[in-house]
Design an enzyme around this catalytic site. Structure first.
Site, PDB file in Angstrom:
ATOM      1  CD  GLU A 198      -4.257  -6.202   2.616  1.00 39.78           C
ATOM      2  OE1 GLU A 198      -5.000  -5.567   3.406  1.00 39.78           O
ATOM      3  OE2 GLU A 198      -3.029  -6.041   2.562  1.00 39.78           O
TER       4      GLU A 198
ATOM      5  CD  GLU B 170      -3.103  -1.006   2.143  1.00 40.86           C
ATOM      6  OE1 GLU B 170      -2.913  -0.338   3.175  1.00 40.86           O
ATOM      7  OE2 GLU B 170      -4.182  -1.553   1.866  1.00 40.86           O
TER       8      GLU B 170
HETATM    9  C1  GAL Z   1      -4.376  -2.993   4.989  1.00 39.43           C
HETATM   10  C2  GAL Z   1      -2.954  -3.482   5.162  1.00 39.43           C
HETATM   11  C3  GAL Z   1      -2.932  -4.789   5.920  1.00 39.43           C
HETATM   12  C4  GAL Z   1      -3.777  -4.694   7.148  1.00 39.43           C
HETATM   13  C5  GAL Z   1      -5.173  -4.256   6.776  1.00 39.43           C
HETATM   14  C6  GAL Z   1      -6.108  -4.050   7.950  1.00 39.43           C
HETATM   15  O1  GAL Z   1      -4.429  -1.675   4.639  1.00 39.43           O
HETATM   16  O2  GAL Z   1      -2.342  -3.645   3.918  1.00 39.43           O
HETATM   17  O3  GAL Z   1      -1.617  -5.114   6.242  1.00 39.43           O
HETATM   18  O4  GAL Z   1      -3.208  -3.771   8.005  1.00 39.43           O
HETATM   19  O5  GAL Z   1      -5.123  -3.037   6.149  1.00 39.43           O
HETATM   20  O6  GAL Z   1      -6.398  -5.157   8.609  1.00 39.43           O
END
Ligand code: GAL
Length: 716
Positions: free
Chosen positions: A247, A178
């Site tokens: 994600e 990110e």
């Molecule tokens: C994303 C990040 C992950 C984790 C997630 C929240 O932005 O890439 O590592 O922190 O948020 O659970």
């Protein structure tokens, strides 16, 4: 055909199909010349034990996953500079080989910045003290350290033949994490850093594609990917790149002081189906199993449980109906794969908020019927057949006719996991005295010093000590109007002792870790001992320049209401002691705990700074075990010398836990549980850390609790 030729030919095809290239086009990741629709799930290896891994991986496979995704945790692997650790929970190669053995692929997100609610976002603390360093920007010392670590990991994978081109399971790899939003904020140096790390990654020649998540300017050949609760509208930055969701947040994390978020399975399934029908070809659940932040691995104010409402719960049990509902979804999607990879969808509106997406090739046809309405069930007509569509749902028709799955219709039984108390304990106690400024292990420094610059995060604890001299002429000694002590700390938690007595504790929060202690204090004539125990609750893992955020008492520290007016002690000479005496005595180990005299006796009174110990037999059975810590306030737990993590049931979940519907856009604030209760009261004890009997359980309590209320529980 002679037998040898046959054998040779079949060997050739075998080699051809296992040792294959991984490439991509606009449709999908291509493995062994085949476009694939891939389902992936994050399981972070250090958040469970190696003994748990095979079962977690099997449950992921049974849940219909093709890929296990994990970050690589730099600070776990290189705790001090140049000293590497790849054992036990950090046995990365062992973990990947288990995934391979199960017949699944791996997406290795090397980072090495990982965020992940992990201490310091994965960065080792020594990195902070490399001269001239600035993190995640165009900075030579940082780039050198990052390159060294990334190269080390890639070389390790190559040596073990773990890349797919070598016959291994790794089909994808991520660099950074990110970075887009950071680059956007810092501008030019961010841009050149991006260029640099992209090229650095490519030059490592892994043979498999690299991705960058949340980074619109990912240069070719890297693939930019999406993170979020929904990603249907995401478009890769080039038309020839596949649409990947790195994600899909299956739930959300719990912070100490916060409620426990959950995400309805209907909405998770809806988001996935919507992504796939919008040309998405790879989706990863972040996380599929969250696990536990053992030891001191959690980020700032992040709870020890990293359950996340994931399809596999913290304890390694499948969470129903989420796990089963998603498994059924994956089956339905897989049966559409031939159509999905070969055709582009035709889109037809079937109503105001209803649409059909049809993927039709010469040999296959799959359809998705969607109802985006958040409250109405709608009857639609599709290819002369009627279909009922529940609100906020997608029906999947792998033959363009028969609905095999609807995201809002859960066909799996749900169950509630229960924590069953098994036994309580008999305790011994040992008092940790507030540190003394005159002991050998203290140092003095002019003024107030930032906490981590002294502790290097080897411990949560740092004592700040000062003598307060009160002259016999002080007016308050007669009037009884005690002076006001004010202490400003950058965080995260502070216990103030005056002449050995706890005067009060204050703590911050994830949103605002800074704290102020302010109280009228009972001082006597002569020298008064001010001892302040400043405590970190994990280091930050996210936020612009989070690596530079301070912790500890930085002042001002003042005493108001003296004859002289206000005394500002901030620039005085202060005494410091790193860590607790019990920590240097290793009280949590067998040997250490036998080195001091423990007291038996009534523990009904809540005592600050107290160590407790007991031994117990492992209960029969194989249900996961935990501790119910609700009678305690704040501290740490060790079993047989292994740290279970920080506990903090004294921190009550603050939030609004209203009823929540699956329908409609989800955010991490929408569905909350546990309001008004401790943010976390149960703490996971991995069974494999136990011996049949005589397990040593040690607890350090900071504020005061009733250990008689602690019970061993099993999760059923
Ligand atoms: C994303 C990040 C992950 C984790 C997630 C929240 O932005 O890439 O590592 O922190 O948020 O659970």
């Amino acid at each position: 055909m002679p037998k040898t030729v046959l054998l040779f030919l079949s060997l050739l095809t075998w080699v051809g199909s296992t040792i294959g290239a991984v490439t991509y086009d606009e449709k999908a990741i291509i493995i062994n010349d085949q476009r694939r629709i891939l389902i992936s799930g994050s399981i972070h290896y250090p958040r469970s034990t190696p003994q748990m891994w095979p079962d977690l991986i099997q449950k992921a496979k049974d849940g219909g996953l093709d890929i296990i995704e994990t970050y690589v945790f730099w600070n776990g692997h290189e705790p001090s500079e140049g000293k590497y650790y790849f054992e036990e929970r950090y046995d990365l190669v062992g973990f990947i080989k288990l995934v391979q053995k199960a017949g699944l692929y791996v997406h290795l997100r090397i980072g090495p910045y990982v965020c992940a609610e992990w201490n310091y976002g994965g960065f080792p603390i020594w990195l902070k003290f490399v001269p001239g360093i600035a993190f995640r920007t165009d900075n030579e010392p940082f780039k050198a350290a990052m390159q060294k670590f990334v190269t080390k990991i890639v070389d390790m994978m190559k040596l073990e033949k773990l890349y797919h081109t070598q016959g291994g399971p790794i089909i994808l790899s991520q660099i950074e994490n990110e970075y887009g939003p950071v680059e956007w904020q810092i501008g030019a140096p961010g841009k050149s850093y991006t260029k640099w790390f992209a090229q650095m990654a490519v030059d490592l020649k892994t043979g498999v594609p690299w991705v960058m998540c949340k980074q619109e300017d990912a240069p070719d050949p890297l693939i930019d990917t999406c993170n979020g609760f929904y990603c249907e509208n995401f478009k890769p930055n080039q038309i020839y790149k596949p649409k990947i969701w790195t994600e899909n947040w299956s739930g959300w994390y719990t912070a100490f002081g916060g409620p426990t978020p959950y995400r309805p399975p209907e909405d998770v399934a809806f988001s996935v189906a919507r992504f796939i029908q919008n040309n998405g070809s790879l989706v990863n659940y972040y996380v599929y199993h969250g696990g536990t932040n053992f030891g001191r691995t959690s980020g700032l104010f992040i709870a020890t449980s990293y359950d996340f409402d994931a399809p596999i719960d913290e304890y390694g049990l499948i969470r129903e109906p989420k796990w089963g509902h998603l498994r059924d979804l994956h089956k339905a999607i897989k049966s559409c794969e031939p159509a999905l990879v070969s055709a582009d969808p035709t889109i037809t509106w079937l109503g105001k908020n209803q649409e059909a997406r049809v993927f039709k090739s010469s040999s296959a046809c799959a359809a998705f019927l969607a109802n985006y309405d958040t409250s109405a069930s709608v009857k639609v007509n599709f290819w002369n057949n009627p279909y009922d569509l529940p609100p906020w749902s997608i029906s999947i028709l792998p033959d363009c006719k028969t609905v095999t799955f609807n995201t809002a219709q859960v066909g799996v039984k749900s169950y509630q996991a229960k924590m069953m108390p098994i036994s309580s304990f008999g305790w011994l106690s040992y008092k940790e005295e507030p540190a003394s400024a005159y002991a050998k292990d203290t140092t003095t420094k002019a003024g107030l010093v930032e906490q981590v610059s002294i502790t290097w995060d080897t411990t949560d604890y740092l004592w700040y000590m000062q003598d307060i001299s009160i002259d016999s002429t002080e007016g308050f000694l007669k009037s009884g109007k005690w002076p006001l002590l004010s202490v400003n700390s950058a965080g995260h938690l502070l216990h103030v002792f005056i002449n050995g007595q706890l005067s009060g504790s204050v703590y911050g929060s994830l949103e605002d870790p800074a704290i102020t202690f302010s109280k009228n204090v009972d001082l006597k004539q002569g020298v008064n001992k001010l001892s302040m125990l400043s405590v970190t609750v994990g280091l930050p893992n996210v936020g612009l320049h989070f690596d530079t955020w301070n912790a500890g008492v930085l002042g001002p520290v003042t005493l108001e209401g003296l004859n002289e007016g206000t005394r500002d002690m901030s620039k005085y000479k202060w005494s410091y002691k790193v860590g607790l005496s019990g920590e240097s005595l290793n009280l949590y180990s067998d040997k250490g705990s036998n080195s001091v005299q423990w007291t038996k006796g009534s523990l009904t009174q809540k005592q600050p700074l107290t160590w407790y110990k007991t031994t117990f037999k492992t209960p029969a059975g194989n249900e996961p075990l935990g501790l119910d810590m609700s009678s305690m306030s704040k501290g740490q737990i060790w079993i047989n010398g292994q740290s279970i993590g920080r506990y903090f049931p004294g921190y009550i979940a603050n939030g609004k836990c209203d009823k929540c519907s699956y329908a409609g856009l989800f955010t991490e604030k929408k569905c909350l549980g546990n309001c008004g209760e401790p943010s976390q009261k149960w703490y996971h004890i991995p069974r494999d850390w136990l011996s049949p009997s005589d397990n040593l359980l040690v607890i350090f309590e900071e504020i005061g609790g009733s250990p008689d209320g602690i019970s061993l529980v099993k999760r059923t």
